[in-house]
Design an enzyme around this catalytic site. Structure first.
Site, PDB file in Angstrom:
ATOM      1  N   THR A 137     -22.564  -9.309 -14.559  1.00 28.59           N
ATOM      2  CA  THR A 137     -22.703  -9.680 -13.143  1.00 28.59           C
ATOM      3  C   THR A 137     -21.358  -9.985 -12.486  1.00 28.59           C
ATOM      4  O   THR A 137     -21.177  -9.759 -11.291  1.00 28.59           O
ATOM      5  CB  THR A 137     -23.619 -10.909 -13.002  1.00 28.59           C
ATOM      6  OG1 THR A 137     -23.200 -11.881 -13.972  1.00 28.59           O
ATOM      7  CG2 THR A 137     -25.075 -10.537 -13.231  1.00 28.59           C
ATOM      8  N   LEU A 138     -20.418 -10.485 -13.285  1.00 28.03           N
ATOM      9  CA  LEU A 138     -19.073 -10.685 -12.741  1.00 28.03           C
ATOM     10  C   LEU A 138     -18.420  -9.322 -12.495  1.00 28.03           C
ATOM     11  O   LEU A 138     -17.751  -9.119 -11.475  1.00 28.03           O
ATOM     12  CB  LEU A 138     -18.189 -11.518 -13.686  1.00 28.03           C
ATOM     13  CG  LEU A 138     -16.730 -11.564 -13.222  1.00 28.03           C
ATOM     14  CD1 LEU A 138     -16.603 -12.280 -11.876  1.00 28.03           C
ATOM     15  CD2 LEU A 138     -15.832 -12.200 -14.250  1.00 28.03           C
TER      16      LEU A 138
ATOM     17  N   TRP B  95     -20.194 -14.082 -29.234  1.00 30.48           N
ATOM     18  CA  TRP B  95     -20.266 -15.490 -29.644  1.00 30.48           C
ATOM     19  C   TRP B  95     -20.624 -16.247 -28.358  1.00 30.48           C
ATOM     20  O   TRP B  95     -19.750 -16.618 -27.592  1.00 30.48           O
ATOM     21  CB  TRP B  95     -18.917 -15.971 -30.159  1.00 30.48           C
ATOM     22  CG  TRP B  95     -18.554 -15.423 -31.504  1.00 30.48           C
ATOM     23  CD1 TRP B  95     -18.699 -16.049 -32.702  1.00 30.48           C
ATOM     24  CD2 TRP B  95     -17.978 -14.135 -31.789  1.00 30.48           C
ATOM     25  NE1 TRP B  95     -18.261 -15.223 -33.724  1.00 30.48           N
ATOM     26  CE2 TRP B  95     -17.820 -14.051 -33.195  1.00 30.48           C
ATOM     27  CE3 TRP B  95     -17.600 -13.034 -30.997  1.00 30.48           C
ATOM     28  CZ2 TRP B  95     -17.295 -12.919 -33.805  1.00 30.48           C
ATOM     29  CZ3 TRP B  95     -17.072 -11.919 -31.616  1.00 30.48           C
ATOM     30  CH2 TRP B  95     -16.927 -11.871 -33.006  1.00 30.48           C
TER      31      TRP B  95
ATOM     32  N   ALA C 125     -18.973   0.609 -17.228  1.00 30.25           N
ATOM     33  CA  ALA C 125     -19.330   1.803 -16.451  1.00 30.25           C
ATOM     34  C   ALA C 125     -20.522   1.495 -15.540  1.00 30.25           C
ATOM     35  O   ALA C 125     -20.485   1.737 -14.327  1.00 30.25           O
ATOM     36  CB  ALA C 125     -19.665   2.959 -17.384  1.00 30.25           C
TER      37      ALA C 125
ATOM     38  N   ASP D 129     -21.807  -1.439 -14.674  1.00 27.55           N
ATOM     39  CA  ASP D 129     -21.576  -2.558 -13.747  1.00 27.55           C
ATOM     40  C   ASP D 129     -20.718  -2.128 -12.554  1.00 27.55           C
ATOM     41  O   ASP D 129     -20.960  -2.548 -11.418  1.00 27.55           O
ATOM     42  CB  ASP D 129     -20.871  -3.717 -14.464  1.00 27.55           C
ATOM     43  CG  ASP D 129     -21.616  -4.146 -15.713  1.00 27.55           C
ATOM     44  OD1 ASP D 129     -22.847  -3.978 -15.758  1.00 27.55           O
ATOM     45  OD2 ASP D 129     -20.959  -4.643 -16.647  1.00 27.55           O
TER      46      ASP D 129
HETATM   47  O1  LIG Z   1     -23.051  -7.431 -22.691  1.00 26.33           O
HETATM   48  C1  LIG Z   1     -22.792  -8.384 -21.964  1.00 26.33           C
HETATM   49  O2  LIG Z   1     -23.416  -9.444 -21.974  1.00 26.33           O
HETATM   50  C2  LIG Z   1     -21.687  -8.318 -21.012  1.00 26.33           C
HETATM   51  O3  LIG Z   1     -21.813  -8.822 -19.933  1.00 26.33           O
HETATM   52  C3  LIG Z   1     -20.457  -7.638 -21.457  1.00 26.33           C
HETATM   53  C4  LIG Z   1     -19.968  -6.468 -20.671  1.00 26.33           C
HETATM   54  O4  LIG Z   1     -18.924  -6.818 -19.791  1.00 26.33           O
HETATM   55  C5  LIG Z   1     -20.986  -5.726 -19.911  1.00 26.33           C
HETATM   56  O5  LIG Z   1     -22.197  -5.778 -20.565  1.00 26.33           O
HETATM   57  C6  LIG Z   1     -20.550  -4.312 -19.756  1.00 26.33           C
HETATM   58  O6  LIG Z   1     -21.608  -3.584 -19.229  1.00 26.33           O
HETATM   59  P1  LIG Z   1     -21.738  -2.016 -19.149  1.00 26.33           P
HETATM   60  O7  LIG Z   1     -21.489  -1.658 -17.722  1.00 26.33           O
HETATM   61  O8  LIG Z   1     -23.152  -1.793 -19.549  1.00 26.33           O
HETATM   62  O9  LIG Z   1     -20.747  -1.425 -20.099  1.00 26.33           O
END
Ligand SMILES: O=C(O)C(=O)C[C@H](O)[C@H](O)COP(=O)(O)O
Length: 302
Positions: A31-32, A102, A256, A258
């Protein structure tokens, strides 16, 4: 008057790279990441606030400073003594990014513990954004409080955007994950799922199946991402398919989806059509996957 976006979720310490066991420290979280690209792509007439909980340790302080320095509002971030941010490491395997977390005792798990603070945080927002990860990290009662605040924001005129962002490792069972995500999606105006994540859980055979499932819940605009295949944008009246531009070089696919969401939503808020928004979203995601970590220098995507 400033128009307001609020994104709600968890920001973690991110370790990317890892060749020769050396890592680059960053800060990220789905979300960030989307808030980051919304901030990068929207003009100064918009404010973008990030709502989470952090600790009082040096990394929490640094995250606050990092967000402020980059124009993201931190006024509704709770500080929780004796809790710290979660951490994740990225590794590459078979052409995709994988995460090890973690985060079981991270401060962000308490982001929805105060009902009044939550409703203050979303007040006056034109768009509220959250994800399946936001819901996954919360205890069941906190999940209820968050969804209550979202419904209230919507009643007060906010549009609600939601990426289901499936992370099976964060849920007690696939059944609970499917049930909570479906219930949450039914409260939203725009849902942005990823077909390959959803297919094994919901049995979707095509991107159209994924879109139909959310349209049937009453969602107005469904943005189905499908990696390097065409994205499908579906409403009750229109279906638009948009392929990513060819030739993208993948260094690290983290972020990608997000960044696609952030760029898509910023284009829609600027009055662009479904097709124009999806094209802009693919362009932004194509730049992000050429770099390590989820967040790239805003100048690269502007
Ligand atoms: O998995 C989590 O909890 C996170 O927030 C870590 C990552 O920063 C995003 O998940 C990346 O997201 P994608 O756009 O799907 O690559």
């Amino acid at each position: 008057m400033t128009r307001r976006i609020v994104s709600i979720g968890e920001c973690m310490i991110e370790m990317s790279g890892g060749e020769d066991r050396s890592y680059r420290l960053g800060y990220a979280g789905d979300t960030l990441n989307s808030a980051w690209y919304l901030r990068a792509l929207l003009g100064k007439d918009w404010s973008v606030d990030y709502v989470t909980a952090l600790g009082e340790d040096r990394y929490s302080d640094d995250i606050r400073a990092f967000l402020k320095d980059n124009g993201i509002g931190t006024g509704h971030i709770k500080a929780i003594a004796n809790r710290r941010p979660g951490l994740y490491m990225i590794h590459q395997e078979k052409g995709d990014r994988h995460f090890t977390y973690w985060r079981d005792t991270s401060a962000a798990k308490l982001l929805a513990d105060d009902k009044k603070a939550l409703s203050d945080a979303v007040e006056g927002a034109e768009l509220v954004y959250f994800s399946g990860i936001t819901l996954a990290i919360l205890a069941p009662r906190a999940r209820g409080r968050l969804l209550g605040a979202i419904v209230k924001a919507r009643d007060n005129g906010a549009r609600i955007a939601f990426d289901t962002n499936l992370r099976p490792a964060l849920w007690s069972s696939p059944r609970v994950m499917a049930g909570v995500l479906t219930a949450a999606a039914s409260l939203c105006d725009i849902v942005l799922p990823t077909h390959s994540d959803e297919a094994p859980l919901f049995g979707d055979k095509t991107v159209d199946d994924t879109a139909d499932r959310y349209l049937e819940l009453g969602v107005e605009e469904v943005v189905v991402k499908d990696g390097s295949n065409e994205a499908l944008i579906a409403t009750a009246h229109e279906r638009v398919r948009v392929a990513p531009p060819p030739g993208a070089k993948v260094v690290d696919a983290t972020g990608a989806g997000d960044s696609f969401n952030g760029a898509y939503l910023s284009a829609r808020l600027n009055g662009k059509s479904l097709r124009e928004a999806a094209e802009a979203a693919h362009r932004t995601a194509g730049i992000v996957i050429g770099h390590k970590g989820a967040l790239v220098d805003p100048k690269l995507v502007q």
